[in-house]
Design an enzyme around this catalytic site. Sequence first.
Site, PDB file in Angstrom:
ATOM      1  N   LYS A  10      36.627  38.297  32.334  1.00  0.00           N
ATOM      2  CA  LYS A  10      36.437  38.093  31.534  1.00  0.00           C
ATOM      3  C   LYS A  10      36.405  36.512  30.719  1.00  0.00           C
ATOM      4  O   LYS A  10      35.724  36.055  31.863  1.00  0.00           O
ATOM      5  CB  LYS A  10      38.339  38.276  30.993  1.00  0.00           C
ATOM      6  CG  LYS A  10      38.858  39.418  30.968  1.00  0.00           C
ATOM      7  CD  LYS A  10      40.655  39.436  31.112  1.00  0.00           C
ATOM      8  CE  LYS A  10      41.434  40.967  31.569  1.00  0.00           C
ATOM      9  NZ  LYS A  10      42.323  40.150  30.954  1.00  0.00           N
ATOM     10  N   TYR A  50      41.268  48.921  24.316  1.00  0.00           N
ATOM     11  CA  TYR A  50      42.926  48.102  24.321  1.00  0.00           C
ATOM     12  C   TYR A  50      43.763  49.145  23.371  1.00  0.00           C
ATOM     13  O   TYR A  50      44.264  48.680  23.253  1.00  0.00           O
ATOM     14  CB  TYR A  50      42.667  46.810  24.242  1.00  0.00           C
ATOM     15  CG  TYR A  50      42.083  45.638  25.483  1.00  0.00           C
ATOM     16  CD1 TYR A  50      42.560  45.659  26.517  1.00  0.00           C
ATOM     17  CD2 TYR A  50      41.175  44.919  25.249  1.00  0.00           C
ATOM     18  CE1 TYR A  50      41.999  45.045  27.804  1.00  0.00           C
ATOM     19  CE2 TYR A  50      40.597  44.074  26.449  1.00  0.00           C
ATOM     20  CZ  TYR A  50      41.653  44.411  27.520  1.00  0.00           C
ATOM     21  OH  TYR A  50      41.197  43.713  28.498  1.00  0.00           O
ATOM     22  N   PHE A  58      50.657  40.677  20.973  1.00  0.00           N
ATOM     23  CA  PHE A  58      49.564  40.223  20.739  1.00  0.00           C
ATOM     24  C   PHE A  58      48.026  40.893  21.297  1.00  0.00           C
ATOM     25  O   PHE A  58      46.682  40.477  21.530  1.00  0.00           O
ATOM     26  CB  PHE A  58      49.947  39.700  22.770  1.00  0.00           C
ATOM     27  CG  PHE A  58      49.712  40.688  24.061  1.00  0.00           C
ATOM     28  CD1 PHE A  58      48.814  41.220  24.239  1.00  0.00           C
ATOM     29  CD2 PHE A  58      50.888  41.077  24.277  1.00  0.00           C
ATOM     30  CE1 PHE A  58      48.766  42.616  25.250  1.00  0.00           C
ATOM     31  CE2 PHE A  58      51.227  42.038  25.653  1.00  0.00           C
ATOM     32  CZ  PHE A  58      50.064  42.996  25.478  1.00  0.00           C
ATOM     33  N   ARG A  86      43.932  45.443  42.075  1.00  0.00           N
ATOM     34  CA  ARG A  86      45.088  45.222  41.913  1.00  0.00           C
ATOM     35  C   ARG A  86      45.692  43.770  42.683  1.00  0.00           C
ATOM     36  O   ARG A  86      46.320  43.248  42.252  1.00  0.00           O
ATOM     37  CB  ARG A  86      46.169  45.706  41.291  1.00  0.00           C
ATOM     38  CG  ARG A  86      45.566  46.463  39.966  1.00  0.00           C
ATOM     39  CD  ARG A  86      46.202  48.377  39.189  1.00  0.00           C
ATOM     40  NE  ARG A  86      47.808  47.376  38.467  1.00  0.00           N
ATOM     41  CZ  ARG A  86      47.192  47.034  36.929  1.00  0.00           C
ATOM     42  NH1 ARG A  86      46.188  47.171  36.765  1.00  0.00           N
ATOM     43  NH2 ARG A  86      48.358  46.920  37.364  1.00  0.00           N
ATOM     44  N   THR A  92      49.917  39.673  36.522  1.00  0.00           N
ATOM     45  CA  THR A  92      48.763  39.720  34.906  1.00  0.00           C
ATOM     46  C   THR A  92      49.267  38.384  34.863  1.00  0.00           C
ATOM     47  O   THR A  92      48.137  37.207  34.293  1.00  0.00           O
ATOM     48  CB  THR A  92      49.881  40.330  33.635  1.00  0.00           C
ATOM     49  OG1 THR A  92      49.804  42.290  34.253  1.00  0.00           O
ATOM     50  CG2 THR A  92      49.337  40.299  32.686  1.00  0.00           C
ATOM     51  N   ARG A 103      43.068  35.295  39.987  1.00  0.00           N
ATOM     52  CA  ARG A 103      44.169  35.215  38.732  1.00  0.00           C
ATOM     53  C   ARG A 103      45.228  33.718  39.427  1.00  0.00           C
ATOM     54  O   ARG A 103      45.023  33.052  38.852  1.00  0.00           O
ATOM     55  CB  ARG A 103      44.584  36.250  38.046  1.00  0.00           C
ATOM     56  CG  ARG A 103      44.967  36.722  37.924  1.00  0.00           C
ATOM     57  CD  ARG A 103      45.262  38.626  36.919  1.00  0.00           C
ATOM     58  NE  ARG A 103      44.629  39.305  36.023  1.00  0.00           N
ATOM     59  CZ  ARG A 103      45.054  40.662  36.216  1.00  0.00           C
ATOM     60  NH1 ARG A 103      46.420  40.488  36.774  1.00  0.00           N
ATOM     61  NH2 ARG A 103      44.577  42.007  34.494  1.00  0.00           N
ATOM     62  N   ASN A 113      43.299  35.536  31.276  1.00  0.00           N
ATOM     63  CA  ASN A 113      43.626  35.323  32.825  1.00  0.00           C
ATOM     64  C   ASN A 113      42.592  36.042  33.900  1.00  0.00           C
ATOM     65  O   ASN A 113      43.181  37.024  35.196  1.00  0.00           O
ATOM     66  CB  ASN A 113      44.692  36.417  32.871  1.00  0.00           C
ATOM     67  CG  ASN A 113      44.952  38.297  32.764  1.00  0.00           C
ATOM     68  OD1 ASN A 113      43.145  38.537  32.370  1.00  0.00           O
ATOM     69  ND2 ASN A 113      45.759  39.154  32.911  1.00  0.00           N
ATOM     70  N   HIS A 116      39.528  41.640  34.797  1.00  0.00           N
ATOM     71  CA  HIS A 116      40.674  42.909  34.272  1.00  0.00           C
ATOM     72  C   HIS A 116      40.410  43.905  35.479  1.00  0.00           C
ATOM     73  O   HIS A 116      39.948  44.188  36.658  1.00  0.00           O
ATOM     74  CB  HIS A 116      39.991  44.219  32.903  1.00  0.00           C
ATOM     75  CG  HIS A 116      40.457  45.216  33.434  1.00  0.00           C
ATOM     76  ND1 HIS A 116      41.952  45.228  32.289  1.00  0.00           N
ATOM     77  CD2 HIS A 116      40.341  46.359  33.284  1.00  0.00           C
ATOM     78  CE1 HIS A 116      41.430  46.486  32.471  1.00  0.00           C
ATOM     79  NE2 HIS A 116      41.014  47.185  32.714  1.00  0.00           N
ATOM     80  N   GLU A 127      37.583  53.642  31.074  1.00  0.00           N
ATOM     81  CA  GLU A 127      37.115  52.271  31.507  1.00  0.00           C
ATOM     82  C   GLU A 127      35.419  52.914  32.054  1.00  0.00           C
ATOM     83  O   GLU A 127      34.929  51.625  31.439  1.00  0.00           O
ATOM     84  CB  GLU A 127      37.689  51.766  31.540  1.00  0.00           C
ATOM     85  CG  GLU A 127      39.551  51.615  31.409  1.00  0.00           C
ATOM     86  CD  GLU A 127      40.073  50.926  32.453  1.00  0.00           C
ATOM     87  OE1 GLU A 127      41.463  50.606  31.600  1.00  0.00           O
ATOM     88  OE2 GLU A 127      40.062  49.761  33.524  1.00  0.00           O
TER      89      GLU A 127
HETATM   90  P1  CMP Z   1      44.825  43.088  31.561  1.00  0.00           P
HETATM   91  O1  CMP Z   1      46.637  43.372  32.568  1.00  0.00           O
HETATM   92  O2  CMP Z   1      43.638  43.107  31.799  1.00  0.00           O
HETATM   93  O3  CMP Z   1      44.859  44.054  30.166  1.00  0.00           O
HETATM   94  C1  CMP Z   1      46.063  43.770  28.960  1.00  0.00           C
HETATM   95  C2  CMP Z   1      45.640  42.417  28.518  1.00  0.00           C
HETATM   96  O4  CMP Z   1      46.188  42.283  28.034  1.00  0.00           O
HETATM   97  C3  CMP Z   1      45.752  41.110  29.999  1.00  0.00           C
HETATM   98  O5  CMP Z   1      45.154  41.728  30.706  1.00  0.00           O
HETATM   99  C4  CMP Z   1      45.852  40.172  29.479  1.00  0.00           C
HETATM  100  O6  CMP Z   1      44.864  39.846  28.734  1.00  0.00           O
HETATM  101  C5  CMP Z   1      46.934  40.875  27.453  1.00  0.00           C
HETATM  102  N1  CMP Z   1      47.772  40.472  28.080  1.00  0.00           N
HETATM  103  C6  CMP Z   1      49.429  41.042  28.454  1.00  0.00           C
HETATM  104  N2  CMP Z   1      50.350  40.718  28.123  1.00  0.00           N
HETATM  105  C7  CMP Z   1      49.838  39.501  27.631  1.00  0.00           C
HETATM  106  C8  CMP Z   1      50.550  38.830  26.540  1.00  0.00           C
HETATM  107  N3  CMP Z   1      52.022  38.433  26.808  1.00  0.00           N
HETATM  108  N4  CMP Z   1      50.452  37.577  25.340  1.00  0.00           N
HETATM  109  C9  CMP Z   1      48.352  37.642  25.591  1.00  0.00           C
HETATM  110  N5  CMP Z   1      47.735  38.501  26.497  1.00  0.00           N
HETATM  111  C10 CMP Z   1      48.537  39.526  27.097  1.00  0.00           C
END
Ligand code: CMP
Length: 138
Positions: A10, A50, A58, A86, A92, A103, A113, A116, A127
């Site tokens: 990212k 997304y 968010f 994963r 996450t 991460r 984070n 992905h 994807e």
């Molecule tokens: P990912 O799981 O790759 O895809 C969905 C993304 O949404 C996740 O990574 C984070 O980057 C983002 N995300 C998830 N939860 C939150 C949160 N509480 N606040 C901001 N971003 C979020």
Amino acid sequence: ATNRTFTMIKPDAVENGHTGAILEKINAAGFRIVAMKKTQMTQRDAETFYGVHSERPFFGELVAFMTRGPIIAAILEKDNAVEDFRTLIGATNPAEAAEGTIRQLYATSIGENAVHGSDSDENAAIEGAFHFSGREMF
Ligand code: CMP
């Protein structure tokens, strides 16, 4: 059976100079690179990619983040690819990510984070096809 997952390094991790270290960890964990490129998502790309998160609070922040700079997109191949990737990237929220995961090492926050990883074989295929044509997969 050998299968595939889709990943993005990212904008935060690219900006912070972690691309090489992350690719090294992916390689060391036994993933083969099927396709890879540096690209930047448009607003429309991110809203589409997304789309499942469009009702989340968010969502706007996520789209702004994912479009603010280039990413590295890749399709990876390995036995049990989705689940093993994963595990390699960790939770996450980097505060909850296991020691030594990508991460835990390189992410800044739950939103920014670093990487992905697809959450299912079905989403990995969707994807991967979003970012790559058949002629870019080897
Ligand atoms: P990912 O799981 O790759 O895809 C969905 C993304 O949404 C996740 O990574 C984070 O980057 C983002 N995300 C998830 N939860 C939150 C949160 N509480 N606040 C901001 N971003 C979020």
